[in-house]
Motif scaffolding. Structure first.
Motif, PDB file in Angstrom:
ATOM      1  N   ASN A 197      -3.135  -4.927   2.276  1.00  0.00           N
ATOM      2  CA  ASN A 197      -3.700  -6.179   1.779  1.00  0.00           C
ATOM      3  C   ASN A 197      -4.856  -5.992   0.801  1.00  0.00           C
ATOM      4  N   VAL A 198      -5.187  -4.741   0.477  1.00  0.00           N
ATOM      5  CA  VAL A 198      -6.356  -4.514  -0.384  1.00  0.00           C
ATOM      6  C   VAL A 198      -6.088  -5.045  -1.788  1.00  0.00           C
ATOM      7  N   ARG A 199      -7.079  -5.769  -2.309  1.00  0.00           N
ATOM      8  CA  ARG A 199      -6.985  -6.332  -3.657  1.00  0.00           C
ATOM      9  C   ARG A 199      -7.835  -5.537  -4.647  1.00  0.00           C
ATOM     10  N   GLU A 200      -8.972  -5.043  -4.198  1.00  0.00           N
ATOM     11  CA  GLU A 200      -9.869  -4.272  -5.061  1.00  0.00           C
ATOM     12  C   GLU A 200     -10.213  -2.957  -4.380  1.00  0.00           C
ATOM     13  N   LEU A 201      -9.927  -1.862  -5.064  1.00  0.00           N
ATOM     14  CA  LEU A 201     -10.243  -0.521  -4.586  1.00  0.00           C
ATOM     15  C   LEU A 201     -11.133   0.138  -5.630  1.00  0.00           C
ATOM     16  N   PHE A 202     -12.434   0.200  -5.348  1.00  0.00           N
ATOM     17  CA  PHE A 202     -13.406   0.751  -6.296  1.00  0.00           C
ATOM     18  C   PHE A 202     -14.001   2.031  -5.710  1.00  0.00           C
ATOM     19  N   LEU A 203     -13.580   3.178  -6.262  1.00  0.00           N
ATOM     20  CA  LEU A 203     -14.078   4.483  -5.825  1.00  0.00           C
ATOM     21  C   LEU A 203     -14.776   5.204  -6.974  1.00  0.00           C
ATOM     22  N   ASP A 204     -15.102   4.495  -8.037  1.00  0.00           N
ATOM     23  CA  ASP A 204     -15.634   5.140  -9.240  1.00  0.00           C
ATOM     24  C   ASP A 204     -17.064   5.617  -9.058  1.00  0.00           C
ATOM     25  N   ASP A 205     -17.478   6.497  -9.969  1.00  0.00           N
ATOM     26  CA  ASP A 205     -18.834   7.042 -10.024  1.00  0.00           C
ATOM     27  C   ASP A 205     -19.202   7.747  -8.715  1.00  0.00           C
ATOM     28  N   ASN A 206     -18.349   8.674  -8.305  1.00  0.00           N
ATOM     29  CA  ASN A 206     -18.598   9.524  -7.149  1.00  0.00           C
ATOM     30  C   ASN A 206     -18.356  10.973  -7.548  1.00  0.00           C
ATOM     31  N   GLU A 207     -18.057  11.817  -6.585  1.00  0.00           N
ATOM     32  CA  GLU A 207     -17.790  13.228  -6.862  1.00  0.00           C
ATOM     33  C   GLU A 207     -16.449  13.628  -6.252  1.00  0.00           C
ATOM     34  N   LEU A 208     -15.489  12.720  -6.326  1.00  0.00           N
ATOM     35  CA  LEU A 208     -14.180  12.948  -5.735  1.00  0.00           C
ATOM     36  C   LEU A 208     -13.403  13.993  -6.520  1.00  0.00           C
ATOM     37  N   THR A 209     -12.625  14.784  -5.810  1.00  0.00           N
ATOM     38  CA  THR A 209     -11.856  15.867  -6.421  1.00  0.00           C
ATOM     39  C   THR A 209     -10.390  15.713  -6.032  1.00  0.00           C
ATOM     40  N   GLY A 210      -9.606  16.740  -6.366  1.00  0.00           N
ATOM     41  CA  GLY A 210      -8.203  16.730  -5.996  1.00  0.00           C
ATOM     42  C   GLY A 210      -7.389  15.801  -6.882  1.00  0.00           C
ATOM     43  N   THR A 211      -6.210  15.506  -6.448  1.00  0.00           N
ATOM     44  CA  THR A 211      -5.295  14.668  -7.218  1.00  0.00           C
ATOM     45  C   THR A 211      -5.241  13.255  -6.643  1.00  0.00           C
ATOM     46  N   ILE A 212      -4.678  12.344  -7.418  1.00  0.00           N
ATOM     47  CA  ILE A 212      -4.476  10.973  -6.941  1.00  0.00           C
ATOM     48  C   ILE A 212      -3.306  10.986  -5.963  1.00  0.00           C
ATOM     49  N   PRO A 213      -3.521  10.596  -4.708  1.00  0.00           N
ATOM     50  CA  PRO A 213      -2.400  10.628  -3.763  1.00  0.00           C
ATOM     51  C   PRO A 213      -1.328   9.616  -4.148  1.00  0.00           C
ATOM     52  N   PRO A 214      -0.081  10.027  -4.154  1.00  0.00           N
ATOM     53  CA  PRO A 214       0.995   9.091  -4.531  1.00  0.00           C
ATOM     54  C   PRO A 214       1.073   7.897  -3.597  1.00  0.00           C
ATOM     55  N   GLU A 215       0.521   8.022  -2.390  1.00  0.00           N
ATOM     56  CA  GLU A 215       0.548   6.904  -1.437  1.00  0.00           C
ATOM     57  C   GLU A 215      -0.194   5.677  -1.954  1.00  0.00           C
ATOM     58  N   LEU A 216      -1.112   5.856  -2.909  1.00  0.00           N
ATOM     59  CA  LEU A 216      -1.815   4.695  -3.457  1.00  0.00           C
ATOM     60  C   LEU A 216      -0.851   3.752  -4.177  1.00  0.00           C
ATOM     61  N   GLY A 217       0.321   4.236  -4.516  1.00  0.00           N
ATOM     62  CA  GLY A 217       1.335   3.378  -5.108  1.00  0.00           C
ATOM     63  C   GLY A 217       1.876   2.338  -4.151  1.00  0.00           C
ATOM     64  N   GLN A 218       1.515   2.444  -2.868  1.00  0.00           N
ATOM     65  CA  GLN A 218       1.956   1.479  -1.863  1.00  0.00           C
ATOM     66  C   GLN A 218       1.045   0.254  -1.798  1.00  0.00           C
ATOM     67  N   LEU A 219      -0.030   0.241  -2.585  1.00  0.00           N
ATOM     68  CA  LEU A 219      -0.998  -0.861  -2.524  1.00  0.00           C
ATOM     69  C   LEU A 219      -0.472  -2.054  -3.330  1.00  0.00           C
ATOM     70  N   ALA A 220       0.550  -2.689  -2.809  1.00  0.00           N
ATOM     71  CA  ALA A 220       1.271  -3.720  -3.552  1.00  0.00           C
ATOM     72  C   ALA A 220       0.432  -4.961  -3.827  1.00  0.00           C
ATOM     73  N   SER A 221      -0.663  -5.165  -3.082  1.00  0.00           N
ATOM     74  CA  SER A 221      -1.513  -6.343  -3.285  1.00  0.00           C
ATOM     75  C   SER A 221      -2.681  -6.065  -4.222  1.00  0.00           C
ATOM     76  N   ALA A 222      -2.876  -4.813  -4.614  1.00  0.00           N
ATOM     77  CA  ALA A 222      -4.044  -4.433  -5.408  1.00  0.00           C
ATOM     78  C   ALA A 222      -3.959  -5.016  -6.817  1.00  0.00           C
ATOM     79  N   THR A 223      -5.030  -5.718  -7.220  1.00  0.00           N
ATOM     80  CA  THR A 223      -5.123  -6.236  -8.580  1.00  0.00           C
ATOM     81  C   THR A 223      -6.024  -5.373  -9.459  1.00  0.00           C
TER      82      THR A 223
END
Length: 382
Positions: A234-260
């Motif tokens: 049900n997530v609409r906004e996912l804001f993880l910017d301006d951090n120190e995150l590494t690695g790759t974008i997990p393909p599971e984020l493609g399941q966020l069908a409600s995200a705008t």
């Protein structure tokens, strides 16, 4: 005097000065609405005799001083709205915990607090709304006036099973995000942005099936993004910017069908944009700028309702798919790049962290590395 009065509503006027002492004599009052005035001064000791109050709304005034410890005497208090005032100091968590049987709303946002979050908060089992954001404040000369909420988020916060809104944004909250945040099954809004959090993002956040707004930007969060976040249906906004995150974008984020709106900008994320992003059927804005991403923009994204996408400061090649260009209103990226095989992409300092062998094929007499953005509306130097 109207000693039997149970409700007093004087909101949104231009009343000035301290709260009149006569109001404190209304001992049978249940609801007190004085928000959006110009009231000043601190809490009177007479406030402690109004123990029948269930709702106190003094928000949007200039109330100063500390929150009185007598607040623990208000055993029927359900809602305490004190946001946008000038309240200072440490919150009396031991006394606030005395309201565990009744308190559903606690709002002390936009004050001048210098306070930790006490472990006693876990006893407020009926709490639905907790707003302590925007207490990191500067004075009129832009000097630090208050650090706001500080110290760690206690693990006991996971006991608040009724909590729907947790806002601690723009403070000095530090340490690790407790895994117990994943126990807040009723949570709709989690805003922890602009703090001093230093940990990985707990995979337990993927348990928050009702969550719609996850704002963690501008912290010091590190490690790869957990694929468990793909469970936030049900997530609409996912804001993880301006951090120190590494690695790759997990393909599971493609399941966020409600995200705008998804923002992963200004991290150290590498790899490709997952083709699974083509499943983000509600996505209107995607911010990926200033990472270490490479590869092509997936053709699977051609049918998304994207209105805005930011890609600059990465190492993409190829061109943006025609389908994306047809629907998008704003697209920013680096200017077109055309490099011959003798020119190594590793000449850019930021590319030194990328394994170039995974980005492009080995050079050949017919190969050249290029990136074009024919439909860009904002072009940055390559």
């Amino acid at each position: 005097m109207m000693t039997r009065l149970e409700e007093l509503d004087l909101e949104s006027n231009y009343f000035t000065g301290a709260i009149p002492t006569e109001i404190y004599s209304l001992v049978n009052l249940h609801t007190l609405y004085l928000h959006d005035n110009v009231l000043t001064g601190s809490f009177s000791p007479l406030f402690s005799q109004m123990t029948n109050l269930t709702i106190v709304d003094l928000a949007m005034n200039y109330i100063s001083g500390t929150l009185p410890t007598e607040i623990g005497l208000f055993g029927q208090l359900s809602e305490l709205h004190l946001g946008d005032n000038e309240i200072v100091g440490q919150l009396p968590w031991e006394q606030i915990s005395g309201l565990a049987g009744s308190l559903t709303v606690l709002d002390l946002s936009q004050n001048y607090l210098n306070s930790t979050i006490g472990p006693e908060i876990g006893s407020l089992s009926n709490l639905v709304t907790l707003r302590l954001g925007n207490n990191y404040r500067l004075d009129d000369d832009e000097n630090l006036f208050s650090h706001g909420m500080q110290g760690p988020i206690p693990g006991s916060i996971g006991n608040l099973k009724q909590l729907q809104e947790l806002r601690l944004e723009n403070n000095f909250v530090g340490g690790a995000m407790p895994a117990s945040l994943g126990n807040l099954q009723s949570l709709v809004t989690l805003r922890l942005e602009s703090n001093n959090l230093q940990s990985s993002i707990p995979s337990t956040l993927g348990n928050l099936s009702n969550l719609q707004y996850l704002h963690l930007w501008s912290n010091y969060l590190s490690s790869p993004i957990s694929g468990e976040l793909g469970n936030l249906n049900n997530v609409r906004e996912l804001f993880l910017d301006d951090n120190e995150l590494t690695g790759t974008i997990p393909p599971e984020l493609g399941q966020l069908a409600s995200a705008t709106y998804i923002s992963l900008a200004e991290n150290s994320i590498n790899g490709i944009i997952p083709p699974s992003f083509g499943l983000l059927q509600s996505l209107e804005r995607l911010d990926l700028q200033f990472n270490d991403l490479f590869g092509e923009v997936p053709s699977q994204m051609a049918n998304l309702p994207l209105a805005m996408m930011k890609l600059e400061g990465n190492y993409f090649y190829g061109d943006v798919p025609d389908g994306v260009c047809q629907s998008i209103q704003f697209l920013s990226a680096n200017c077109a790049v055309d490099r011959q095989p003798t020119q190594s992409p590793t000449s850019s300092p930021r590319l030194s962290v990328v394994d170039v062998s995974q980005i492009i094929p080995a050079p050949s007499s017919t190969y050249s590395y290029w990136w074009s953005c024919n439909c860009c509306t904002a072009c940055y130097p390559g």
